[in-house]
Design a protein around this motif. Structure first.
Motif, PDB file in Angstrom:
ATOM      1  N   SER A 125      50.088  -5.730 -35.167  1.00 23.84           N
ATOM      2  CA  SER A 125      49.706  -7.128 -35.186  1.00 23.84           C
ATOM      3  C   SER A 125      48.913  -7.453 -33.925  1.00 23.84           C
ATOM      4  O   SER A 125      48.793  -6.635 -33.011  1.00 23.84           O
ATOM      5  CB  SER A 125      50.949  -8.018 -35.254  1.00 23.84           C
ATOM      6  N   LEU A 126      48.380  -8.658 -33.857  1.00 20.96           N
ATOM      7  CA  LEU A 126      47.676  -9.099 -32.662  1.00 20.96           C
ATOM      8  C   LEU A 126      48.590  -9.045 -31.446  1.00 20.96           C
ATOM      9  O   LEU A 126      48.198  -8.598 -30.364  1.00 20.96           O
ATOM     10  CB  LEU A 126      47.150 -10.527 -32.864  1.00 20.96           C
ATOM     11  N   SER A 127      49.838  -9.457 -31.631  1.00 20.15           N
ATOM     12  CA  SER A 127      50.792  -9.483 -30.521  1.00 20.15           C
ATOM     13  C   SER A 127      51.107  -8.085 -30.016  1.00 20.15           C
ATOM     14  O   SER A 127      51.063  -7.813 -28.814  1.00 20.15           O
ATOM     15  CB  SER A 127      52.078 -10.194 -30.962  1.00 20.15           C
ATOM     16  N   SER A 128      51.430  -7.168 -30.939  1.00 22.69           N
ATOM     17  CA  SER A 128      51.802  -5.817 -30.508  1.00 22.69           C
ATOM     18  C   SER A 128      50.624  -5.079 -29.887  1.00 22.69           C
ATOM     19  O   SER A 128      50.775  -4.335 -28.918  1.00 22.69           O
ATOM     20  CB  SER A 128      52.356  -5.015 -31.689  1.00 22.69           C
ATOM     21  N   THR A 129      49.423  -5.308 -30.427  1.00 18.82           N
ATOM     22  CA  THR A 129      48.249  -4.586 -29.953  1.00 18.82           C
ATOM     23  C   THR A 129      47.794  -5.077 -28.595  1.00 18.82           C
ATOM     24  O   THR A 129      47.509  -4.270 -27.697  1.00 18.82           O
ATOM     25  CB  THR A 129      47.097  -4.717 -30.971  1.00 18.82           C
ATOM     26  N   TYR A 130      47.725  -6.391 -28.411  1.00 18.00           N
ATOM     27  CA  TYR A 130      47.101  -6.928 -27.206  1.00 18.00           C
ATOM     28  C   TYR A 130      48.088  -7.469 -26.167  1.00 18.00           C
ATOM     29  O   TYR A 130      47.736  -7.593 -24.996  1.00 18.00           O
ATOM     30  CB  TYR A 130      46.111  -8.029 -27.594  1.00 18.00           C
ATOM     31  N   PHE A 131      49.307  -7.797 -26.560  1.00 19.41           N
ATOM     32  CA  PHE A 131      50.248  -8.373 -25.604  1.00 19.41           C
ATOM     33  C   PHE A 131      51.345  -7.386 -25.199  1.00 19.41           C
ATOM     34  O   PHE A 131      51.698  -7.280 -24.021  1.00 19.41           O
ATOM     35  CB  PHE A 131      50.905  -9.637 -26.179  1.00 19.41           C
ATOM     36  N   GLN A 132      51.888  -6.657 -26.177  1.00 22.55           N
ATOM     37  CA  GLN A 132      53.029  -5.793 -25.922  1.00 22.55           C
ATOM     38  C   GLN A 132      52.641  -4.378 -25.496  1.00 22.55           C
ATOM     39  O   GLN A 132      53.494  -3.573 -25.171  1.00 22.55           O
ATOM     40  CB  GLN A 132      53.906  -5.720 -27.182  1.00 22.55           C
ATOM     41  N   GLY A 133      51.353  -4.077 -25.489  1.00 24.57           N
ATOM     42  CA  GLY A 133      50.908  -2.747 -25.104  1.00 24.57           C
ATOM     43  C   GLY A 133      51.183  -1.698 -26.155  1.00 24.57           C
ATOM     44  O   GLY A 133      51.407  -0.525 -25.829  1.00 24.57           O
ATOM     45  N   GLN A 134      51.182  -2.092 -27.428  1.00 18.98           N
ATOM     46  CA  GLN A 134      51.461  -1.161 -28.525  1.00 18.98           C
ATOM     47  C   GLN A 134      50.269  -1.084 -29.480  1.00 18.98           C
ATOM     48  O   GLN A 134      50.410  -1.234 -30.687  1.00 18.98           O
ATOM     49  CB  GLN A 134      52.722  -1.592 -29.278  1.00 18.98           C
ATOM     50  N   ALA A 135      49.107  -0.839 -28.903  1.00 18.03           N
ATOM     51  CA  ALA A 135      47.922  -0.606 -29.727  1.00 18.03           C
ATOM     52  C   ALA A 135      48.059   0.735 -30.433  1.00 18.03           C
ATOM     53  O   ALA A 135      48.848   1.592 -30.022  1.00 18.03           O
ATOM     54  CB  ALA A 135      46.676  -0.617 -28.840  1.00 18.03           C
TER      55      ALA A 135
END
Length: 414
Positions: free
Chosen positions: A305-315
């Motif tokens: 998701s946008l959150s996991s990819t760009y905020f949580q460092g899980q791209a």
């Protein structure tokens, strides 16, 4: 960006075994024990800071790009060719924005291969980037895994030998044009909005496609057409549990084989585009997209998701591309039914490619130019060529602001 390209072909008369409507489908995504990209790289405090910095960067950049569009909009009534060239420049500004955004907040490895049809068209540069040598006019199609597929495919235009990120055109659902700022910006870019009713969409598409194939004459009297990459997702939506159910139900209704890893393509929209553009483009480029770590039978939207990819460092650890090229002259466009069969056959091949990826962790390798069997993949990352390129995004607005202050001081003095 969803694009629902409706298929209206009649059911085939020969019976085909009914597909398993529950194949690869779960009623609800199970709890994920481990993310494909590993544990969250940042704590809650850092995630909040990343979210704030991301929002500031993205919103300020998008507003700046949109202001640049508005500054150049009067060109529409002065010189249409100049207007479209200017909007292509602002489209490059947006491309630089999302490329920089991905490099800073969601870095990932891009692993690229292709079959014999694209031999010599994908090269690695000395500084570790990749350079594509795709033509200036083509239709690009791809399977739709997650909502951000378009970011990585738009970057391909940036990385092309002759930059094409300013000449990308996307077909997308009509509701997106009502998003504040972004929606108006996409209308400036000449994107094609679909209401999902062909009686309404066909005249719109015909109008836009006619503009994309309009010939121009240079000062020397030579005729040419503007560069154009038309991006289509024939599946119409990203792969999900709900999408798989609908695809399986459609396969059963029409008597088609149901692919296991992707959705059945809807051919009507693409058929119309190719029929309208025939004679103005030579090739269709097909990209099979696969994301590392998605378990068999699961869906990328549940992880990236946008959150996991760009905020949580899980791209995604890697985004994998496998390219093929098809000559338009070899594609059966005589009837919608013939084209529908051709497109489904290509999607069944794509499904087999996805099976290979799930089984081995690699898409098919590029055939080695020297004739040996050593697999070839090009690995790179989504980034701009120069770190300072992001400054270009603010160049038009900055220049206008500077000239305004000079004029203001001059006016006050006299």
């Amino acid at each position: 960006m969803d694009t629902e390209l409706r298929q209206r072909a009649k059911p085939v008369p020969d019976p085909v075994p009914a597909p398993n409507l529950t194949a690869g489908v779960t009623a609800k995504a199970p709890a994920v024990e481990e993310h494909p990209s590993g544990k969250e790289s940042h704590g809650k405090a850092i995630q909040i800071l990343r979210g704030i910095s991301f929002a500031i960067f993205f919103i300020s950049s998008v507003i700046t790009v949109h202001l640049s569009q508005l500054i150049g909009s009067p060109l529409y009534w002065i010189n249409r060719d100049l207007f479209y060239s200017y909007m292509a420049l602002t489209k490059q500004f947006f491309s630089i924005t999302v490329t920089t955004m991905t490099y800073w907040w969601g870095p990932t490895t891009i692993r690229i291969s292709g079959d014999e049809s694209v031999a010599g068209q994908i090269r690695k540069t000395k500084d570790g980037r990749v350079e594509f040598d795709f033509p200036e006019r083509m239709v690009m199609i791809a399977n739709h895994q997650i909502y951000t597929d378009w970011i990585y495919l738009w970057w391909v235009g940036y990385a092309n030998k002759h930059r094409m990120d300013g000449s990308i055109y996307i077909i997308l659902k009509e509701s997106l044009k009502y998003i504040p700022v972004l929606g108006t910006g996409m209308m400036f870019y000449g994107f094609i909005f679909m209401s999902r009713k062909m009686s309404v969409d066909q005249p719109r598409m015909a109008h836009r496609l006619q503009k994309l194939r309009t010939p121009h004459t240079d000062p020397q009297g030579n005729t040419y057409m503007n560069p154009m990459w038309l991006l289509l997702f024939p599946e119409g939506t990203n792969t999900s549990a709900n999408g798989r159910r609908k695809s399986a139900a459609w396969a059963q209704k029409m008597g088609y084989k149901d692919p296991e890893h992707i959705l059945l393509p809807r051919s009507t929209g693409m058929y119309f585009c190719l029929s309208e553009l025939k004679g103005s483009i030579e090739y269709v480029y097909d990209c099979t997209v696969a994301y590392e770590g998605i378990p068999r039978g699961k869906y990328g939207e549940d992880y990236f998701s946008l959150s996991s990819t760009y905020f949580q460092g899980q791209a995604p650890k890697s985004v994998n591309f496998h390219w093929r090229r098809f000559r338009v002259a070899d594609i059966p466009l005589e009837t919608p039914e013939a084209f529908d069969q051709w497109l489904r056959d290509r999607w069944y091949e794509k499904d087999a490619i996805m099976e290979q990826y799930l089984s081995t962790g690699r898409l098919p390798a590029t055939p080695n130019a020297k004739g040996d069997e050593q697999p070839e993949y090009i690995e790179t990352e989504v980034r701009t060529q120069y770190p300072w390129e992001m400054l270009q995004v603010y160049s038009v607005v900055g220049t206008v602001y500077f000239l305004y202050h000079i004029f203001k001081r001059f006016w006050i003095r006299f």
